[in-house]
Motif scaffolding. Structure first.
Motif, short mmCIF file in Angstrom:
data_model
loop_
_atom_site.label_atom_id
_atom_site.label_comp_id
_atom_site.label_asym_id
_atom_site.label_seq_id
_atom_site.Cartn_x
_atom_site.Cartn_y
_atom_site.Cartn_z
N SER A 16 0.84 -1.20 0.00
CA SER A 16 0.00 0.00 0.00
C SER A 16 0.88 1.25 0.00
CB SER A 16 -0.99 -0.02 1.17
OG SER A 16 -0.28 0.05 2.37
N GLU A 17 2.11 1.12 0.49
CA GLU A 17 3.03 2.25 0.43
C GLU A 17 3.72 2.29 -0.94
OE1 GLU A 17 2.89 4.51 2.67
OE2 GLU A 17 1.43 3.14 3.58
N VAL A 18 3.93 3.49 -1.44
CA VAL A 18 4.56 3.62 -2.75
C VAL A 18 6.04 3.27 -2.68
CG1 VAL A 18 5.07 5.20 -4.65
CG2 VAL A 18 2.94 5.44 -3.38
N LYS A 20 9.08 4.00 -4.28
CA LYS A 20 9.48 5.08 -5.20
C LYS A 20 10.46 4.63 -6.28
CE LYS A 20 7.74 9.18 -3.55
NZ LYS A 20 7.98 10.26 -2.61
N TYR A 23 8.35 3.11 -9.01
CA TYR A 23 7.16 3.85 -9.44
C TYR A 23 7.31 4.34 -10.88
CZ TYR A 23 3.42 7.30 -9.52
OH TYR A 23 2.30 8.01 -9.86
N GLY A 52 -3.61 1.40 -10.00
CA GLY A 52 -2.68 2.34 -9.37
C GLY A 52 -3.29 3.64 -8.87
N TRP A 55 -1.71 4.39 -5.29
CA TRP A 55 -0.32 4.82 -5.42
C TRP A 55 -0.24 6.21 -6.03
CZ3 TRP A 55 4.47 1.40 -6.71
CH2 TRP A 55 4.62 0.44 -5.69
N LYS A 58 -1.01 8.84 -3.37
CA LYS A 58 0.03 8.86 -2.33
C LYS A 58 1.31 9.48 -2.87
CE LYS A 58 -1.92 5.13 0.32
NZ LYS A 58 -1.96 3.70 0.62
N LYS A 59 1.64 9.14 -4.12
CA LYS A 59 2.85 9.69 -4.73
C LYS A 59 2.73 11.22 -4.88
CE LYS A 59 6.29 10.06 -7.94
NZ LYS A 59 6.01 11.28 -8.64
#
Ligand SMILES: Nc1ncnc2c1ncn2[C@@H]1O[C@H](COP(=O)(O)OP(=O)(O)O)[C@@H](O)[C@H]1O
Ligand SMILES: [Mg+2]
Length: 416
Positions: A16-18, A20, A23, A52, A55, A58-59
């Motif tokens: 669930s966390e991006v 990076k 990405y 996505g 993501w 969040k990003k």
């Protein structure tokens, strides 16, 4: 920096966390979301599951340092109240000090002294006050900077009239200066693209729909992005021994069978990575068969067995049936009918194309029958759409065309 990364840090299908480093930039969508959040309306982000959406916001929020909290609609539906969910992410997630601070303010010092009130849960605030409480807590936490409340997974409440109407009410309330002074903004996120339609036709038509701005659909990645993704994951992070041409072919295969859905791409590449590790980090095209098998087994087992049973049982003449299903697999659009499949067959099988369209309709209608239909008929039309994109993924893995003979070969896997 120069060593080989861990597979589970590179390919993260359900994070669930991006992540990076893996990405894939989505410049247009990111800009659109950012501008919408900065604007005066609430925002709505939609697209199929796994494409996505989470993501993406969040990003963007992390890049642009936008404060936000995520209210989960699935939990709201368990609690039977959106406000309760907002309250729990805004107030209860904060420090306990914050809770007691707001409770004190609400109940007054005198009231707090009574045994009854110090026993938590005994006092129910009115819902509107709870909303204000929530906003106050958010506002304090952010030092009065604007904060976004994200309503993620709105599909879980879309059919629930009570909750959807509660959500509409809250959106309207937010215009009231008692609420708007706290600088809170909503981002609604979910699968159904009819959400805006819903808000436009909800009981207060001129109000809700006009307060929400829709962002372009979050679709899958395009082939070029999948190439970048594979270069990054396999060559850069995992140091796989693979040439540029092979990498492009690999990426094309990944794109074709995952339909570009980011979550699926991660899943597939994760499985392939373990196979590569066992092969001393050297790529060979034949490893793709193993990876296909692994992926089917882990994520597509049920869909696979439906297609397999179908391929083995339908009475339509074998060659014809396989041509139709192969053509179905080639057509990426949402709708098909006898006409479009016929055209596709003519393109794919120029030397073995039957003169009439007979049989095509039969195969399509069979695929729409039974308790696990692959296709569903679109109302008031002769077209069909897939009941689940995973069927398309399976078809693409299972059917192959021999370019010279134009024969369709079935590749069946043992999944048990
Ligand atoms: N821009 C991206 N680049 C690379 N991988 C992504 C990207 N967006 C999503 N993913 C992958 O897809 C998975 C699902 O993404 P998520 O945002 O949860 O989808 P959704 O919210 O639309 O269901 C993530 O866990 C991640 O592995
Ligand atoms: Mg999500």
């Amino acid at each position: 920096m120069f060593g080989r990364a861990e597979i589970n840090e590179v390919f993260t299908p359900r994070n669930s966390e991006v992540n990076k480093t893996m990405y894939i930039e989505r410049e247009a969508l990111e800009k659109e979301l950012f501008r919408s959040i900065k604007g005066s309306m609430h925002s709505f982000l939609f697209g199929e599951s796994g494409n996505g959406k989470s993501w993406l916001y969040k990003k963007v929020f992390s890049d642009k340092k936008i404060e936000y909290v995520v209210a989960n609609c699935a939990r709201a539906s368990m609690k039977k109240s959106i406000v309760d969910e907002i309250y729990s992410v805004c107030v209860q997630n904060g420090t306990s000090q914050k809770v007691s601070y707001s409770e004190t303010k609400k109940a007054g010092v005198k009231a707090l002294a009574t045994a009854e009130l110090s026993h938590q849960g005994n006092y129910e605030l009115k819902q509107e006050d709870r909303l204000i409480e929530s906003f106050i807590a958010l506002n304090e936490n952010s030092n009065s900077k604007p904060v976004v409340i994200v309503f993620d997974n709105v599909e879980t409440i879309f059919k629930n009239n009570e909750l959807m109407s509660e959500l509409s009410d809250i959106i309207i309330l937010l215009d009231d200066s008692r609420y708007s002074q706290y600088n809170v903004k909503f981002l609604i996120v979910g699968v159904p693209n009819q959400v805006l339609e819903y808000f436009s036709s909800a009981k207060n038509p001129s109000s809700v729909g006009n307060r929400i701005q829709e962002i372009s659909r979050v679709a899958g990645l395009v082939p070029g992005q999948v190439v970048t993704f594979c270069e990054n994951g396999f060559q850069h992070h995992l140091k796989v021994n693979i040439g540029e041409t092979q990498l492009k072919r690999l990426a094309r295969h990944v794109y074709d069978i995952t339909l570009g859905v980011p979550q699926r791409i991660h899943e597939y590449c994760e499985g392939l990575s373990y196979i590569l590790e066992d092969n001393k980090w050297t790529y060979q095209p034949t490893l793709l068969d193993l990876a296909d098998h692994d992926w089917l087994r882990k994520g597509l087992r049920e869909n696979y067995s439906v297609i397999e049973a179908y391929l083995n049982s339908d009475e339509t003449a074998n060659g014809r049936r396989n041509q139709v299903i192969y053509a179905l697999g080639k057509i990426a659009h949402h709708q098909v009918n006898t006409e479009t499949i016929g055209k596709q067959i003519a393109i794919e099988f120029p030397n073995n194309c039957p003169r009439s369209k007979s049989g095509i309709g039969q195969v399509l209608s069979n695929l729409a029958k039974g308790d696990k239909p692959v296709l569903k008929k679109i109302a008031h039309s002769s077209s069909y759409s897939l009941t689940d994109p995973r069927y398309l993924m399976c078809i693409r893995i299972m059917l192959h065309k021999d370019e010279t003979s134009e024969n369709v070969r079935k590749k069946l896997f043992k999944l048990s």
